[in-house]
Design an enzyme around this catalytic site. Structure first.
Site, PDB file in Angstrom:
ATOM      1  N   ASP A 152     -12.467  14.493  24.387  1.00  0.00           N
ATOM      2  CA  ASP A 152     -11.663  13.793  23.268  1.00  0.00           C
ATOM      3  C   ASP A 152     -10.066  13.764  23.942  1.00  0.00           C
ATOM      4  O   ASP A 152      -9.275  12.775  24.021  1.00  0.00           O
ATOM      5  CB  ASP A 152     -11.309  13.990  22.239  1.00  0.00           C
ATOM      6  CG  ASP A 152     -12.955  13.984  21.311  1.00  0.00           C
ATOM      7  OD1 ASP A 152     -13.863  13.107  21.825  1.00  0.00           O
ATOM      8  OD2 ASP A 152     -13.083  14.493  20.507  1.00  0.00           O
ATOM      9  N   ASP A 188     -15.915   5.536  27.244  1.00  0.00           N
ATOM     10  CA  ASP A 188     -15.007   5.852  28.261  1.00  0.00           C
ATOM     11  C   ASP A 188     -14.465   4.673  28.810  1.00  0.00           C
ATOM     12  O   ASP A 188     -14.119   4.938  30.004  1.00  0.00           O
ATOM     13  CB  ASP A 188     -15.696   7.001  29.258  1.00  0.00           C
ATOM     14  CG  ASP A 188     -16.754   6.506  29.894  1.00  0.00           C
ATOM     15  OD1 ASP A 188     -17.482   5.369  29.397  1.00  0.00           O
ATOM     16  OD2 ASP A 188     -17.424   7.045  30.856  1.00  0.00           O
TER      17      ASP A 188
END
Length: 245
Positions: free
Chosen positions: A137, A163
């Site tokens: 994260d 992502d």
């Protein structure tokens, strides 16, 4: 306005009753009125009630205005939150279609170029596997901040997938987009040099597609996606050669 005018008239009438000579004694005309005390008191009470009503209405209107402003701000915050990714604090995929339509309409009216960039974090699954999801994260949030820092305020940065990121560059051609790519590469080098994650080097694969009249958002995404995966394949080939594979 009517209540205010009525208050002024009542006030003027009260003054005329209390001081009749000042109002009516002029040019040898003398006129006086004798009024009972209850009437005078009644006029005073009426004037007081009118003033109280005006003050009360002003307070009520101010409260309603503050409530309206507060409600509007809350609605804007809710709308902004629905269009913003909570982790990276950039636009989410839900807002992409609306924003892209707005950008393309502006490009059509101004007859200026528009470019879309699709960006993928290389081998991001390895980050979660090696360091955990919390570090993953952090990498995503830092990547979003790096991308925002690399573009102008008139551009838009989105979290397209887990992502994957997407940038819409206003008034920018594919050729000009290379300057943005260079700034991203510079930011990557600085981030890696700072050693934010030990024994990890962040790298990105970038695909670029320029909008032209007749192209849809899906066309742009397909073109940028092909370029991005071609760049990712070239990167893997380069790493394989470096490793002696």
């Amino acid at each position: 306005m009517i209540v205010s005018l009525a208050g002024l008239l009542v006030g003027a009438g009260l003054c005329a009753v209390l001081f009749p000579a000042a109002f009516l004694k002029e040019n040898n005309i003398h006129f006086e009125i004798t009024v009972s005390r209850p009437l005078v008191l009644g006029l005073v009470v009426l004037l007081t009630l009118l003033n109280t009503y005006l003050v009360t209405r002003r307070i009520e209107l101010r409260r309603l205005r503050e409530e309206l402003i507060s409600r509007t701000i809350q609605q804007e915050l809710v709308q902004q939150q629905s269009f913003t990714d909570p982790l990276t604090e950039i636009y989410n995929r839900q807002s992409l279609e609306e924003m892209a339509t707005r950008f393309m309409s502006q490009a059509r009216r101004s007859r200026k170029p528009l470019t879309l960039m699709l960006i993928d974090v290389d081998q991001f699954k390895d980050v979660n596997t090696r360091f955990g999801h919390l570090t993953g994260d952090v990498v995503l949030a830092n990547t979003a901040a790096l991308l925002k820092h690399s573009v102008r305020g008139s551009d838009a940065v989105f979290r397209y997938g887990g992502d994957e990121f997407l940038i819409i560059l206003a008034d920018t051609s594919c050729v000009d987009a290379r300057h943005v790519v260079d700034r991203i590469r510079t930011g990557l080098a600085e981030w890696n040099h700072a050693g934010h994650v030990e024994n990890y080097e962040l790298s990105l694969s970038i695909g670029v597609a320029e909008w032209t009249e007749g192209k849809t958002l899906d066309n742009l995404l397909d073109g940028a996606d092909h370029q991005m995966y071609a760049a990712k394949a070239d990167r893997k080939l380069t790493r394989g050669k470096a490793a002696g594979v």
